[in-house]
Motif scaffolding. Structure first.
Motif, PDB file in Angstrom:
ATOM      1  N   GLU A 150      18.594 -27.332  -2.082  1.00 34.92           N
ATOM      2  CA  GLU A 150      17.794 -27.413  -0.859  1.00 34.92           C
ATOM      3  C   GLU A 150      18.579 -28.101   0.259  1.00 34.92           C
ATOM      4  OE1 GLU A 150      16.791 -28.096  -3.862  1.00 34.92           O
ATOM      5  OE2 GLU A 150      15.353 -26.460  -4.170  1.00 34.92           O
ATOM      6  N   LYS A 151      19.300 -29.174  -0.081  1.00 33.74           N
ATOM      7  CA  LYS A 151      20.096 -29.878   0.934  1.00 33.74           C
ATOM      8  C   LYS A 151      21.263 -29.028   1.402  1.00 33.74           C
ATOM      9  CE  LYS A 151      18.912 -34.583  -0.444  1.00 33.74           C
ATOM     10  NZ  LYS A 151      19.436 -35.910  -0.921  1.00 33.74           N
ATOM     11  N   LYS A 152      21.856 -28.295   0.479  1.00 32.52           N
ATOM     12  CA  LYS A 152      22.972 -27.438   0.868  1.00 32.52           C
ATOM     13  C   LYS A 152      22.496 -26.315   1.789  1.00 32.52           C
ATOM     14  CE  LYS A 152      25.520 -28.239  -3.410  1.00 32.52           C
ATOM     15  NZ  LYS A 152      26.025 -27.623  -4.655  1.00 32.52           N
ATOM     16  N   THR A 164      27.682 -24.358   7.209  1.00 25.54           N
ATOM     17  CA  THR A 164      28.476 -24.549   5.995  1.00 25.54           C
ATOM     18  C   THR A 164      27.665 -25.331   4.981  1.00 25.54           C
ATOM     19  OG1 THR A 164      30.494 -25.571   5.107  1.00 25.54           O
ATOM     20  CG2 THR A 164      29.505 -26.624   7.004  1.00 25.54           C
ATOM     21  N   ALA A 165      28.012 -25.188   3.699  1.00 23.97           N
ATOM     22  CA  ALA A 165      27.259 -25.863   2.654  1.00 23.97           C
ATOM     23  C   ALA A 165      27.537 -27.357   2.591  1.00 23.97           C
ATOM     24  CB  ALA A 165      27.547 -25.229   1.307  1.00 23.97           C
ATOM     25  N   TYR A 166      28.603 -27.789   3.249  1.00 23.63           N
ATOM     26  CA  TYR A 166      28.993 -29.210   3.211  1.00 23.63           C
ATOM     27  C   TYR A 166      29.177 -29.744   4.615  1.00 23.63           C
ATOM     28  CZ  TYR A 166      29.969 -27.922  -1.600  1.00 23.63           C
ATOM     29  OH  TYR A 166      29.860 -27.452  -2.888  1.00 23.63           O
ATOM     30  N   PHE A 167      28.611 -30.912   4.848  1.00 25.05           N
ATOM     31  CA  PHE A 167      28.737 -31.517   6.182  1.00 25.05           C
ATOM     32  C   PHE A 167      30.133 -32.084   6.381  1.00 25.05           C
ATOM     33  CE2 PHE A 167      26.701 -34.570   3.284  1.00 25.05           C
ATOM     34  CZ  PHE A 167      27.628 -35.610   3.287  1.00 25.05           C
ATOM     35  N   LEU A 182      29.655 -34.621  -3.221  1.00 23.95           N
ATOM     36  CA  LEU A 182      29.798 -33.298  -2.610  1.00 23.95           C
ATOM     37  C   LEU A 182      30.387 -32.318  -3.604  1.00 23.95           C
ATOM     38  CD1 LEU A 182      31.056 -34.349   0.934  1.00 23.95           C
ATOM     39  CD2 LEU A 182      28.717 -33.874   0.172  1.00 23.95           C
ATOM     40  N   ASP A 183      29.832 -32.316  -4.807  1.00 24.92           N
ATOM     41  CA  ASP A 183      30.227 -31.385  -5.871  1.00 24.92           C
ATOM     42  C   ASP A 183      31.662 -31.594  -6.340  1.00 24.92           C
ATOM     43  OD1 ASP A 183      27.733 -30.290  -5.795  1.00 24.92           O
ATOM     44  OD2 ASP A 183      28.294 -28.511  -4.652  1.00 24.92           O
TER      45      ASP A 183
END
Length: 402
Positions: free
Chosen positions: A388-390, A399-402, A368-369
């Motif tokens: 694309e997933k983000k 949000t960009a992260y689950f 996650l970066d």
């Protein structure tokens, strides 16, 4: 009372050749995991670092330079394709940073002494900073703050308490610098990566421990079991297929000499794998002291120990002041302390290098970066998910992260 204790063996291995020479040799010689380089480097510190760990940069430098993206830039743009570098990265990741001997002894005893990790100049700078803040030291004199049972062999003279000093990472420059440097110190980084894994993080706020003659030690604590003998998920050690895992790792930087019989840190070797609780008589030092070990160390040495290894401290018996700087680290996704939430103290975040800041990240997975500190690199490496997933997660979760 002088403690009855056996003393640590001297596990001293000379420092390796300069990095350029190491890389050059590595191109031509078929080194194995057990091979070592032995050389005399004059005043160079004696470190317990395997050849293969120092070759990490040499064998994968081109690949990692090409795939490295600045921390903030990667957070904005995503990871990109890593496929063409997979082979070189896999080879680099297979090369251990610790020697086979060091891993054997850490796995056997639950701790390891790295000799001469800090230079005399680094030790002097740390001690000068402590001297400048000596007025902020707090002594544990209240009965509720004592670390030992009254009148026990670990209680010292019953008057002097342990002396604690925090806040070093937020001190004004130059006093903060020696302590910030320890977060991603090139001599210590290989051990932190091997013992906590890539993306390791600082878990507790670090602090300085000081003891004067007669001051109390610390009753035995830590270990993979509770006092009732139940599984303790917060403090665990495992080694699976040669990969070491510590849920919490301590790094004790020695800022004064600890000679035989001086007291200070003691350890019950092998207890990171114990299956029965420690006898109460041993916890308080009233019996079985012959099983305790007080490592003999010099200023500049660093003691790594798993918090799953039962440990404590003897009363201080020497005339000179005992000083150590104690840090605790954890794997990327693990947290014991909570000072990171909602944020570390702001004064300790200002002016950090990119690598030092990466070590202060909160717990979350590498994919996650997460910025990952690499040996020999000035900036952390970020390998995250695709844009694309983000974007998809943004649509689903907001949000960009689950």
């Amino acid at each position: 009372m002088r403690p009855i204790a056996r003393h640590a063996r001297q596990k001293v291995i000379p420092a390796c050749l300069p990095l350029v020479a190491v890389v050059a040799i590595a191109r031509f010689l078929p080194w194995t995991l057990g091979d070592r380089l032995h050389c005399s480097t004059g005043s160079a510190p004696h470190l317990c670092v395997g050849f293969s760990g120092l070759c990490h940069r040499g064998l994968s430098h081109v690949a990692r330079r090409a795939r490295r993206t600045s921390w903030q830039g990667r957070r904005q743009t995503g990871s990109g394709s890593m496929a063409r570098f997979a082979t070189a990265a896999a080879v680099a990741e297979q090369m251990p940073a610790m020697s086979e001997e060091e891993k054997f002894f850490f796995d056997l005893e639950g701790f390891l002494v790295v000799r001469g990790a800090l230079t005399p100049e680094e030790v002097a700078a740390a001690n000068a900073a402590i001297d400048a803040h000596a007025g902020e030291i707090k002594e544990r004199q209240d009965p509720e703050l004592r670390n030992t049972a009254k009148d026990s062999p670990l209680a010292g003279d019953g008057v002097g308490g342990r002396r604690d000093l925090g806040g070093m990472l937020g001190w004004q420059k130059p006093h903060c610098d020696p302590f910030r440097a320890l977060l991603a110190h090139p001599k210590l980084l290989p051990y932190l990566v091997e013992l906590c894994g890539p993306g390791f993080r600082m878990d507790h706020l670090p602090f300085v421990i000081s003891q004067r003659r007669g001051s109390e030690g610390f009753s035995l604590h830590g270990g993979p079991l509770t006092t009732a003998g139940r599984f303790n998920p917060a403090l665990q050690y495992r080694c699976v297929n040669g990969q070491i895992y510590n849920s919490l790792l301590a790094m004790s930087v020695q800022l004064s000499d600890h000679n035989a019989g001086d007291g200070g840190f003691c350890v019950l070797p092998g207890t990171h794998k114990m299956n029965f609780p420690v006898p109460d008589a041993l916890v308080h030092g009233r019996n079985f002291q012959e099983h305790l070990l007080q490592p003999v160390t010099k200023a500049g040495d660093v003691v790594f120990f798993s918090e799953a290894t039962v440990h404590g401290a003897f009363p201080w018996n020497a005339d000179h002041e005992r000083r150590i700087a104690l840090y605790r680290f954890a794997p990327a996704i693990v947290a014991y302390g909570r000072s990171y939430s909602p944020s570390w103290p702001l004064e300790m975040l200002e002016g950090l290098t990119a690598n030092q800041r990466a070590v202060l990240e909160p717990p979350y997975a590498e994919r996650l970066d997460r910025p990952v500190v690499r040996l020999g690199e000035a900036e952390p490496e970020v390998n995250g998910r695709s844009l694309e997933k983000k974007r998809f997660d943004q649509e689903v979760f907001g949000t960009a992260y689950f």
